[in-house]
Design a protein around this motif. Sequence first.
Motif, mmCIF file in Angstrom:
data_model
loop_
_atom_site.group_PDB
_atom_site.id
_atom_site.type_symbol
_atom_site.label_atom_id
_atom_site.label_comp_id
_atom_site.label_asym_id
_atom_site.label_seq_id
_atom_site.Cartn_x
_atom_site.Cartn_y
_atom_site.Cartn_z
ATOM 1 N N SER A 14 0.821 -1.215 0.000
ATOM 2 C CA SER A 14 0.000 0.000 0.000
ATOM 3 C C SER A 14 0.852 1.260 0.000
ATOM 4 O O SER A 14 0.435 2.294 -0.500
ATOM 5 N N LEU A 15 2.054 1.196 0.538
ATOM 6 C CA LEU A 15 2.919 2.362 0.515
ATOM 7 C C LEU A 15 3.427 2.668 -0.890
ATOM 8 O O LEU A 15 3.630 3.818 -1.251
ATOM 9 N N SER A 16 3.634 1.640 -1.682
ATOM 10 C CA SER A 16 4.194 1.861 -3.006
ATOM 11 C C SER A 16 3.125 2.001 -4.084
ATOM 12 O O SER A 16 3.429 2.356 -5.204
ATOM 13 N N ALA A 17 1.884 1.689 -3.783
ATOM 14 C CA ALA A 17 0.834 1.738 -4.789
ATOM 15 C C ALA A 17 0.218 3.132 -4.864
ATOM 16 O O ALA A 17 0.224 3.875 -3.902
ATOM 17 N N PHE A 18 -0.318 3.450 -6.029
ATOM 18 C CA PHE A 18 -1.039 4.696 -6.183
ATOM 19 C C PHE A 18 -2.119 4.511 -7.233
ATOM 20 O O PHE A 18 -2.107 3.544 -7.976
ATOM 21 N N SER A 19 -3.017 5.443 -7.284
ATOM 22 C CA SER A 19 -4.146 5.318 -8.191
ATOM 23 C C SER A 19 -3.696 5.372 -9.646
ATOM 24 O O SER A 19 -2.914 6.228 -10.033
ATOM 25 N N GLN A 20 -4.216 4.465 -10.459
ATOM 26 C CA GLN A 20 -3.788 4.316 -11.850
ATOM 27 C C GLN A 20 -4.768 4.957 -12.824
ATOM 28 O O GLN A 20 -4.851 4.528 -13.965
ATOM 29 N N THR A 21 -5.502 5.955 -12.421
ATOM 30 C CA THR A 21 -6.538 6.499 -13.302
ATOM 31 C C THR A 21 -6.317 7.986 -13.565
ATOM 32 O O THR A 21 -7.182 8.805 -13.330
ATOM 33 N N ARG A 22 -5.154 8.327 -14.069
ATOM 34 C CA ARG A 22 -4.877 9.713 -14.437
ATOM 35 C C ARG A 22 -5.117 9.907 -15.926
ATOM 36 O O ARG A 22 -4.851 9.023 -16.736
ATOM 37 N N ARG A 23 -5.577 11.096 -16.275
ATOM 38 C CA ARG A 23 -5.837 11.439 -17.685
ATOM 39 C C ARG A 23 -4.606 11.133 -18.531
ATOM 40 O O ARG A 23 -3.486 11.474 -18.183
ATOM 41 N N GLY A 24 -4.843 10.433 -19.662
ATOM 42 C CA GLY A 24 -3.768 10.104 -20.573
ATOM 43 C C GLY A 24 -3.081 8.779 -20.298
ATOM 44 O O GLY A 24 -2.340 8.287 -21.136
ATOM 45 N N ASP A 25 -3.283 8.193 -19.122
ATOM 46 C CA ASP A 25 -2.670 6.892 -18.814
ATOM 47 C C ASP A 25 -3.367 5.788 -19.588
ATOM 48 O O ASP A 25 -4.538 5.887 -19.946
ATOM 49 N N SER A 26 -2.642 4.714 -19.829
ATOM 50 C CA SER A 26 -3.165 3.550 -20.543
ATOM 51 C C SER A 26 -2.864 2.286 -19.769
ATOM 52 O O SER A 26 -1.996 2.271 -18.897
ATOM 53 N N SER A 27 -3.566 1.231 -20.136
ATOM 54 C CA SER A 27 -3.352 -0.070 -19.522
ATOM 55 C C SER A 27 -3.646 -1.147 -20.554
ATOM 56 O O SER A 27 -4.590 -1.032 -21.330
ATOM 57 N N PHE A 28 -2.823 -2.183 -20.550
ATOM 58 C CA PHE A 28 -3.026 -3.355 -21.399
ATOM 59 C C PHE A 28 -3.257 -4.524 -20.461
ATOM 60 O O PHE A 28 -2.494 -4.721 -19.512
ATOM 61 N N GLY A 29 -4.325 -5.307 -20.693
ATOM 62 C CA GLY A 29 -4.644 -6.379 -19.762
ATOM 63 C C GLY A 29 -5.006 -7.696 -20.407
ATOM 64 O O GLY A 29 -5.430 -7.748 -21.563
ATOM 65 N N LEU A 30 -4.821 -8.739 -19.636
ATOM 66 C CA LEU A 30 -5.249 -10.090 -19.994
ATOM 67 C C LEU A 30 -6.330 -10.493 -19.015
ATOM 68 O O LEU A 30 -6.247 -10.177 -17.820
ATOM 69 N N ASN A 31 -7.363 -11.178 -19.513
ATOM 70 C CA ASN A 31 -8.420 -11.589 -18.605
ATOM 71 C C ASN A 31 -8.877 -13.010 -18.902
ATOM 72 O O ASN A 31 -8.714 -13.516 -20.007
ATOM 73 N N VAL A 32 -9.444 -13.609 -17.887
ATOM 74 C CA VAL A 32 -10.025 -14.942 -17.988
ATOM 75 C C VAL A 32 -11.347 -14.892 -17.234
ATOM 76 O O VAL A 32 -11.463 -14.211 -16.217
ATOM 77 N N GLY A 33 -12.352 -15.586 -17.761
ATOM 78 C CA GLY A 33 -13.655 -15.508 -17.118
ATOM 79 C C GLY A 33 -14.554 -16.668 -17.474
ATOM 80 O O GLY A 33 -14.114 -17.696 -17.996
ATOM 81 N N TYR A 34 -15.848 -16.447 -17.219
ATOM 82 C CA TYR A 34 -16.833 -17.497 -17.405
ATOM 83 C C TYR A 34 -18.159 -16.881 -17.817
ATOM 84 O O TYR A 34 -18.616 -15.895 -17.216
ATOM 85 N N GLY A 35 -18.796 -17.448 -18.856
ATOM 86 C CA GLY A 35 -20.140 -17.063 -19.281
ATOM 87 C C GLY A 35 -21.138 -18.031 -18.681
ATOM 88 O O GLY A 35 -21.071 -19.232 -18.954
ATOM 89 N N PHE A 36 -22.047 -17.531 -17.869
ATOM 90 C CA PHE A 36 -22.889 -18.401 -17.054
ATOM 91 C C PHE A 36 -23.961 -19.166 -17.821
ATOM 92 O O PHE A 36 -24.254 -20.303 -17.497
ATOM 93 N N ASP A 37 -24.577 -18.579 -18.815
ATOM 94 C CA ASP A 37 -25.681 -19.268 -19.503
ATOM 95 C C ASP A 37 -25.204 -20.295 -20.527
ATOM 96 O O ASP A 37 -25.824 -21.339 -20.700
ATOM 97 N N THR A 38 -24.121 -19.994 -21.226
ATOM 98 C CA THR A 38 -23.620 -20.931 -22.237
ATOM 99 C C THR A 38 -22.494 -21.815 -21.707
ATOM 100 O O THR A 38 -21.991 -22.660 -22.432
ATOM 101 N N ASP A 39 -22.085 -21.605 -20.460
ATOM 102 C CA ASP A 39 -21.003 -22.379 -19.828
ATOM 103 C C ASP A 39 -19.700 -22.293 -20.601
ATOM 104 O O ASP A 39 -18.944 -23.260 -20.662
ATOM 105 N N ASN A 40 -19.399 -21.137 -21.183
ATOM 106 C CA ASN A 40 -18.153 -20.941 -21.910
ATOM 107 C C ASN A 40 -17.112 -20.275 -21.015
ATOM 108 O O ASN A 40 -17.403 -19.261 -20.383
ATOM 109 N N ALA A 41 -15.904 -20.818 -21.004
ATOM 110 C CA ALA A 41 -14.771 -20.119 -20.411
ATOM 111 C C ALA A 41 -14.358 -19.023 -21.392
ATOM 112 O O ALA A 41 -14.462 -19.201 -22.601
ATOM 113 N N THR A 42 -13.926 -17.877 -20.879
ATOM 114 C CA THR A 42 -13.537 -16.774 -21.748
ATOM 115 C C THR A 42 -12.074 -16.414 -21.511
ATOM 116 O O THR A 42 -11.574 -16.498 -20.387
ATOM 117 N N PHE A 43 -11.419 -15.997 -22.585
ATOM 118 C CA PHE A 43 -10.041 -15.530 -22.538
ATOM 119 C C PHE A 43 -9.980 -14.275 -23.387
ATOM 120 O O PHE A 43 -10.528 -14.258 -24.495
#
Length: 159
Positions: A14-43
């Motif tokens: 918590s001492l080294s972290a700070f809010s990542q939502t400043r104007r002009g900032d960007s983020s690239f992410g990977l995600n994994v999830g689940y679709g409940f009705d069709t039972d599909n895993a998502t990537f």
Amino acid sequence: MKKLILILTLAVVSLSAFSQTRRGDSSFGLNVGYGFDTDNATFGVDYRYNVTDEFRLAPSISYYAKSDNLSACALDLNAHYVFKLSDMFGFYPLGGVGMSFWKRDYVLNNDTSTRFGLNIGMGGEVYATDDITVGLEAKYNTVQDWDQAYLTVRVGYNF
């Protein structure tokens, strides 16, 4: 002893972290999830761009792994309005549009369809370090014949 180590670890992070939502900032992410009705895993992968300190655009592409001979690929463009609760945590409602390309495999042939839909949901994120964000997102996607809820976990690199 384990509790003490956990508390000290959280304090250091918590001492080294700070809010990542400043104007002009960007983020690239990977995600994994689940679709409940069709039972599909998502990537998927996404890119987030902060238009203002609170408002960001988040285009993404996701693959829904085959389940019961049904698979899909989806392109989404969502908007987030980020509420920063602390320097380490924020949450956001989301809304957006998407286009999904569904494919059902049969023994003798394949059936494909393209669907336009709307997204609504909410997410939360922890700013683990200056460069890394970890988040959880719940989204409901309204698409003809395949409305469903999704739950995804995301790890993002901020720059």
